[in-house]
Design a protein around this motif. Structure first.
Motif, PDB file in Angstrom:
ATOM      1  N   ASP A 186      51.917  27.008  82.109  1.00  0.00           N
ATOM      2  CA  ASP A 186      52.462  26.266  80.962  1.00  0.00           C
ATOM      3  C   ASP A 186      52.617  27.160  79.855  1.00  0.00           C
ATOM      4  O   ASP A 186      51.925  28.255  79.718  1.00  0.00           O
ATOM      5  CB  ASP A 186      51.406  25.175  80.448  1.00  0.00           C
ATOM      6  N   CYS A 187      53.275  26.651  78.923  1.00  0.00           N
ATOM      7  CA  CYS A 187      53.478  27.680  77.608  1.00  0.00           C
ATOM      8  C   CYS A 187      53.376  26.856  76.447  1.00  0.00           C
ATOM      9  O   CYS A 187      53.946  25.813  76.296  1.00  0.00           O
ATOM     10  CB  CYS A 187      54.669  28.367  77.476  1.00  0.00           C
ATOM     11  N   TRP A 230      55.520  28.271  65.991  1.00  0.00           N
ATOM     12  CA  TRP A 230      56.554  28.899  65.612  1.00  0.00           C
ATOM     13  C   TRP A 230      56.491  28.756  64.031  1.00  0.00           C
ATOM     14  O   TRP A 230      56.683  27.509  63.553  1.00  0.00           O
ATOM     15  CB  TRP A 230      57.735  28.024  66.235  1.00  0.00           C
ATOM     16  N   VAL A 231      56.814  29.770  63.663  1.00  0.00           N
ATOM     17  CA  VAL A 231      56.813  29.546  61.888  1.00  0.00           C
ATOM     18  C   VAL A 231      57.663  28.717  61.394  1.00  0.00           C
ATOM     19  O   VAL A 231      58.868  28.748  61.712  1.00  0.00           O
ATOM     20  CB  VAL A 231      57.088  31.135  61.087  1.00  0.00           C
ATOM     21  N   ARG A 232      57.248  27.641  60.606  1.00  0.00           N
ATOM     22  CA  ARG A 232      58.005  26.634  60.179  1.00  0.00           C
ATOM     23  C   ARG A 232      59.364  26.795  59.610  1.00  0.00           C
ATOM     24  O   ARG A 232      60.361  26.231  59.676  1.00  0.00           O
ATOM     25  CB  ARG A 232      56.999  25.735  59.299  1.00  0.00           C
ATOM     26  N   SER A 233      59.403  28.235  58.766  1.00  0.00           N
ATOM     27  CA  SER A 233      60.717  28.174  58.012  1.00  0.00           C
ATOM     28  C   SER A 233      61.881  28.497  58.935  1.00  0.00           C
ATOM     29  O   SER A 233      63.040  28.519  58.664  1.00  0.00           O
ATOM     30  CB  SER A 233      60.316  29.310  56.959  1.00  0.00           C
ATOM     31  N   VAL A 234      61.390  29.159  60.104  1.00  0.00           N
ATOM     32  CA  VAL A 234      62.456  29.371  61.354  1.00  0.00           C
ATOM     33  C   VAL A 234      62.584  28.109  62.227  1.00  0.00           C
ATOM     34  O   VAL A 234      63.882  27.552  62.487  1.00  0.00           O
ATOM     35  CB  VAL A 234      62.046  30.387  62.131  1.00  0.00           C
ATOM     36  N   TYR A 235      61.438  27.515  62.404  1.00  0.00           N
ATOM     37  CA  TYR A 235      61.441  26.169  63.442  1.00  0.00           C
ATOM     38  C   TYR A 235      62.557  25.257  62.889  1.00  0.00           C
ATOM     39  O   TYR A 235      63.379  24.688  63.658  1.00  0.00           O
ATOM     40  CB  TYR A 235      60.131  25.611  63.565  1.00  0.00           C
ATOM     41  N   ASP A 236      62.597  25.120  61.588  1.00  0.00           N
ATOM     42  CA  ASP A 236      63.360  23.914  60.931  1.00  0.00           C
ATOM     43  C   ASP A 236      64.763  24.224  61.154  1.00  0.00           C
ATOM     44  O   ASP A 236      65.399  23.401  61.246  1.00  0.00           O
ATOM     45  CB  ASP A 236      62.921  23.730  59.553  1.00  0.00           C
ATOM     46  N   TRP A 237      65.294  25.397  61.276  1.00  0.00           N
ATOM     47  CA  TRP A 237      66.731  25.484  61.493  1.00  0.00           C
ATOM     48  C   TRP A 237      67.376  26.182  62.708  1.00  0.00           C
ATOM     49  O   TRP A 237      68.320  25.769  62.927  1.00  0.00           O
ATOM     50  CB  TRP A 237      67.420  26.660  60.255  1.00  0.00           C
ATOM     51  N   LYS A 238      66.308  26.642  63.463  1.00  0.00           N
ATOM     52  CA  LYS A 238      66.971  27.238  64.850  1.00  0.00           C
ATOM     53  C   LYS A 238      66.630  26.163  66.078  1.00  0.00           C
ATOM     54  O   LYS A 238      65.819  26.333  66.677  1.00  0.00           O
ATOM     55  CB  LYS A 238      66.096  28.395  65.203  1.00  0.00           C
ATOM     56  N   THR A 239      67.391  24.807  65.739  1.00  0.00           N
ATOM     57  CA  THR A 239      67.166  23.850  66.813  1.00  0.00           C
ATOM     58  C   THR A 239      67.794  24.247  67.990  1.00  0.00           C
ATOM     59  O   THR A 239      67.030  23.699  69.105  1.00  0.00           O
ATOM     60  CB  THR A 239      67.993  22.704  66.109  1.00  0.00           C
ATOM     61  N   ASP A 240      68.804  24.894  68.541  1.00  0.00           N
ATOM     62  CA  ASP A 240      69.276  25.144  69.709  1.00  0.00           C
ATOM     63  C   ASP A 240      68.141  26.101  70.365  1.00  0.00           C
ATOM     64  O   ASP A 240      67.993  26.038  71.402  1.00  0.00           O
ATOM     65  CB  ASP A 240      70.594  25.977  69.500  1.00  0.00           C
ATOM     66  N   ARG A 241      67.522  27.198  69.736  1.00  0.00           N
ATOM     67  CA  ARG A 241      66.716  28.053  70.354  1.00  0.00           C
ATOM     68  C   ARG A 241      65.319  27.197  70.714  1.00  0.00           C
ATOM     69  O   ARG A 241      64.718  27.477  71.679  1.00  0.00           O
ATOM     70  CB  ARG A 241      66.484  29.075  69.371  1.00  0.00           C
ATOM     71  N   ARG A 242      65.172  26.194  69.789  1.00  0.00           N
ATOM     72  CA  ARG A 242      63.787  25.268  70.065  1.00  0.00           C
ATOM     73  C   ARG A 242      64.281  24.406  71.442  1.00  0.00           C
ATOM     74  O   ARG A 242      63.425  24.192  72.199  1.00  0.00           O
ATOM     75  CB  ARG A 242      63.851  24.350  69.022  1.00  0.00           C
ATOM     76  N   THR A 243      65.269  24.146  71.658  1.00  0.00           N
ATOM     77  CA  THR A 243      65.792  23.375  72.825  1.00  0.00           C
ATOM     78  C   THR A 243      65.773  24.133  74.109  1.00  0.00           C
ATOM     79  O   THR A 243      65.249  23.883  75.259  1.00  0.00           O
ATOM     80  CB  THR A 243      67.278  22.873  72.849  1.00  0.00           C
ATOM     81  N   LEU A 244      66.280  25.536  73.868  1.00  0.00           N
ATOM     82  CA  LEU A 244      66.015  26.503  75.090  1.00  0.00           C
ATOM     83  C   LEU A 244      64.573  26.621  75.410  1.00  0.00           C
ATOM     84  O   LEU A 244      64.163  26.519  76.551  1.00  0.00           O
ATOM     85  CB  LEU A 244      66.492  27.765  74.468  1.00  0.00           C
ATOM     86  N   MET A 245      63.489  26.805  74.465  1.00  0.00           N
ATOM     87  CA  MET A 245      62.168  26.874  74.762  1.00  0.00           C
ATOM     88  C   MET A 245      61.877  25.761  75.669  1.00  0.00           C
ATOM     89  O   MET A 245      61.064  25.904  76.539  1.00  0.00           O
ATOM     90  CB  MET A 245      61.360  27.103  73.698  1.00  0.00           C
ATOM     91  N   LYS A 246      62.310  24.516  75.125  1.00  0.00           N
ATOM     92  CA  LYS A 246      61.706  23.241  75.644  1.00  0.00           C
ATOM     93  C   LYS A 246      62.347  23.104  77.156  1.00  0.00           C
ATOM     94  O   LYS A 246      61.799  22.782  78.359  1.00  0.00           O
ATOM     95  CB  LYS A 246      62.326  22.157  74.709  1.00  0.00           C
ATOM     96  N   LYS A 281      55.726  23.960  75.204  1.00  0.00           N
ATOM     97  CA  LYS A 281      55.568  22.692  74.281  1.00  0.00           C
ATOM     98  C   LYS A 281      55.593  23.623  72.798  1.00  0.00           C
ATOM     99  O   LYS A 281      55.165  24.753  72.727  1.00  0.00           O
ATOM    100  CB  LYS A 281      53.912  22.359  74.189  1.00  0.00           C
ATOM    101  N   VAL A 282      56.446  23.219  71.752  1.00  0.00           N
ATOM    102  CA  VAL A 282      56.631  23.951  70.718  1.00  0.00           C
ATOM    103  C   VAL A 282      56.252  23.399  69.520  1.00  0.00           C
ATOM    104  O   VAL A 282      56.478  21.955  69.263  1.00  0.00           O
ATOM    105  CB  VAL A 282      58.193  24.137  70.765  1.00  0.00           C
ATOM    106  N   PHE A 283      55.536  24.073  68.551  1.00  0.00           N
ATOM    107  CA  PHE A 283      54.902  23.280  67.324  1.00  0.00           C
ATOM    108  C   PHE A 283      55.413  23.873  66.191  1.00  0.00           C
ATOM    109  O   PHE A 283      55.243  25.455  66.363  1.00  0.00           O
ATOM    110  CB  PHE A 283      53.412  23.133  67.216  1.00  0.00           C
ATOM    111  N   PRO A 284      55.729  23.404  64.981  1.00  0.00           N
ATOM    112  CA  PRO A 284      55.872  24.117  63.958  1.00  0.00           C
ATOM    113  C   PRO A 284      54.753  24.704  63.184  1.00  0.00           C
ATOM    114  O   PRO A 284      53.629  23.832  63.316  1.00  0.00           O
ATOM    115  CB  PRO A 284      56.571  23.226  63.024  1.00  0.00           C
ATOM    116  N   SER A 285      54.585  25.930  62.708  1.00  0.00           N
ATOM    117  CA  SER A 285      53.364  26.489  62.342  1.00  0.00           C
ATOM    118  C   SER A 285      53.380  26.624  60.790  1.00  0.00           C
ATOM    119  O   SER A 285      54.545  27.071  60.411  1.00  0.00           O
ATOM    120  CB  SER A 285      52.854  27.599  62.909  1.00  0.00           C
ATOM    121  N   PRO A 286      52.513  25.880  59.917  1.00  0.00           N
ATOM    122  CA  PRO A 286      51.260  25.327  60.298  1.00  0.00           C
ATOM    123  C   PRO A 286      51.204  23.961  60.956  1.00  0.00           C
ATOM    124  O   PRO A 286      52.399  23.249  60.613  1.00  0.00           O
ATOM    125  CB  PRO A 286      50.389  25.333  58.889  1.00  0.00           C
TER     126      PRO A 286
END
Ligand SMILES: Cc1ncc(COP(=O)(O)O)c(C=O)c1O
Length: 439
Positions: free
Chosen positions: A161-162, A166-182, A187-192
């Motif tokens: 499992d992984c 993810w640094v929030r300022s990037v998590y918010d705009w890179k939605t397609d990369r977020r989907t790729l991780m999923k 499991k992907v969380f915006p940080s903080p």
């Protein structure tokens, strides 16, 4: 092919059977030796904390005195499956576009990886060792998202499992990369985030905090400590990460031999130092052993110009001070840094190895302004002439190389420059749109 295409050949491909069997570890070649990490004066032992939260084999490699470390058969097989060896290209069209007569430009293609960057080189090794040590979950930080994706992929291949912070300022705009991780099952969380104490404390002070790599590192470490079977993996900075990345430079050395050329200058972008170190360190080793002459240039962001204007001193690797102190060029582990599109470069310190080389005068550094206009223009020029869409971080290497090439050309100096294309930009189109004002 070399003979057939002669001087027109752009792609220099290493045969599969020439792929390195060993990683190169620069530590035994450093003189003076690398200053070791140390405990801070107060608080619990950070070394014991790392022993509880990190992969033991990686911690062992961290201080290895062996110059060559065997790549396990299984990892080598995974590297080949992931498309290694990767080609080196001669940038003939870019040379022409810039009007270069004396300077030859080359680029190493780390963008040609399953997840889009060099980060798979250490992700596959770390996932392999974690699985061998009986771990079930990998936790980590990510800035650009490239490391998070690489580790999600490597974890899936290893049956683990992984969890990615993810640094929030990037998590918010890179939605397609977020989907790729999923898609890879992470499991992907915006940080903080609200998953860890450090995340919750930060959000209590500022609910809109944009995050930083140092903060996401703290969260990944805390997650590993709190969850049975979890282990923390770092995507840059540490010695073992740079060693895993050495396959880049080891391949490049052979590829330059294939075309009878040799780089006078190696250029890479630098956040924590893993892609720059991966390409540069095998060449640095030969410079230190007096077998070759070569210069090295790290290109950074003015948001965190550690090697350019940071201090060389002991500092923590994360915001919450969970790591030991490491001797690095740093701008301070709790300093605020302007978010940028090439956010993988926004880290408060440079790897201890690269810092020592900078201190010793082997590596030089420059920083590009945070408006990023010039680096995205350089990436566009690269796209228009070579055809490849590169990661925002890699644009810094291209910008640095173009500046150096034009400088040499003006001075009438013949030169071969090799840059590292650390990633592709297919999931970063939004950044291109914004920085280049494309409607
Ligand atoms: C494509 C790419 N290049 C470069 C970097 C910078 O990291 P490092 O200095 O460790 O290579 C990152 C970090 O996320 C990245 O995603």
């Amino acid at each position: 092919m070399a003979q057939v295409m002669g001087e027109f050949r752009s792609q220099i491909s290493l045969p599969e059977n020439e792929f390195p069997r060993r990683w190169y570890n620069v530590l035994p070649d450093l003189s003076p030796p690398l200053p070791p990490p140390k405990e801070p004066e107060a608080g619990p032992s950070r070394m014991e904390f790392l022993a509880k939260t990190m992969i033991h084999e990686c911690l062992r490699q961290e201080s290895s005195s062996e110059r060559w470390v065997s790549i396990p058969y299984e990892v080598r097989e995974l590297y080949l499956q992931a498309g290694r060896p990767r080609p080196l290209y001669r940038a003939r069209r870019l040379e022409k576009r810039l009007g270069l007569k004396l300077v030859r430009l080359y680029y190493k293609r780390e963008d040609l990886s399953p997840t889009g960057s060099h980060k798979v080189n250490t992700a596959l090794a770390q996932a392999y060792y974690a699985q061998k040590e009986g771990k079930t979950t990998l936790s980590t930080e990510t800035g650009a998202g490239q490391w998070g994706t690489a580790l999600s992929y490597a974890a899936k291949l290893a049956g683990l499992d992984c969890v990615v912070f993810w640094v929030r300022s990037v998590y918010d705009w890179k939605t397609d990369r977020r989907t790729l991780m999923k898609l890879y099952g992470a499991k992907v969380f915006p940080s903080p985030s609200t998953e860890t104490r450090t995340g919750r404390d930060t959000l209590a002070k500022d609910p809109h905090h944009q995050g930083s790599l140092g903060l996401a590192v703290s969260e990944g470490l805390e997650y590993a400590e709190a969850h049975e079977g979890a282990v923390y993996c770092l995507g840059s900075v540490l010695n073992h990460v740079l060693m895993h990345q050495s396959v880049i430079g080891l391949e490049a050395i052979k590829q330059f031999e294939m075309v009878g050329d040799s780089p006078d200058l190696i250029v890479g972008c630098l956040g924590g130092g893993s892609n720059f170190g991966g390409l540069a360190l095998p060449f640095v080793g030969e410079v230190l052993q007096k077998k070759r002459e070569c210069d090295f240039l790290a290109v950074q962001t003015a948001a965190s110009p550690t090697l350019v204007s940071g201090q060389y001193r002991y500092d923590f690797g994360d915001v919450a001070e969970h790591t030991p102190l490491m001797m690095m060029y740093t701008i301070g582990h709790q300093s605020e840094m302007t978010p940028i599109k090439a956010d993988g470069l926004r880290y408060h310190a440079a790897s201890p190895i690269i810092s020592a080389l900078r201190h010793g005068g082997i590596v030089r550094a420059t920083a590009c302004p945070t408006d990023e206009r010039a680096v995205f223009e350089a990436a566009k020029l690269f796209l228009e002439s070579e055809g490849w869409l590169i990661a925002p971080e890699s644009s810094y290497a291209v910008k640095g190389s173009i500046d150096e090439a034009l400088k040499a050309e003006r001075a009438g100096k013949e030169k071969a420059i090799c840059m590292n294309i650390s990633g592709h930009g297919f999931l970063d189109i939004e950044a291109y749109r914004e920085r280049l004002s494309i409607n």
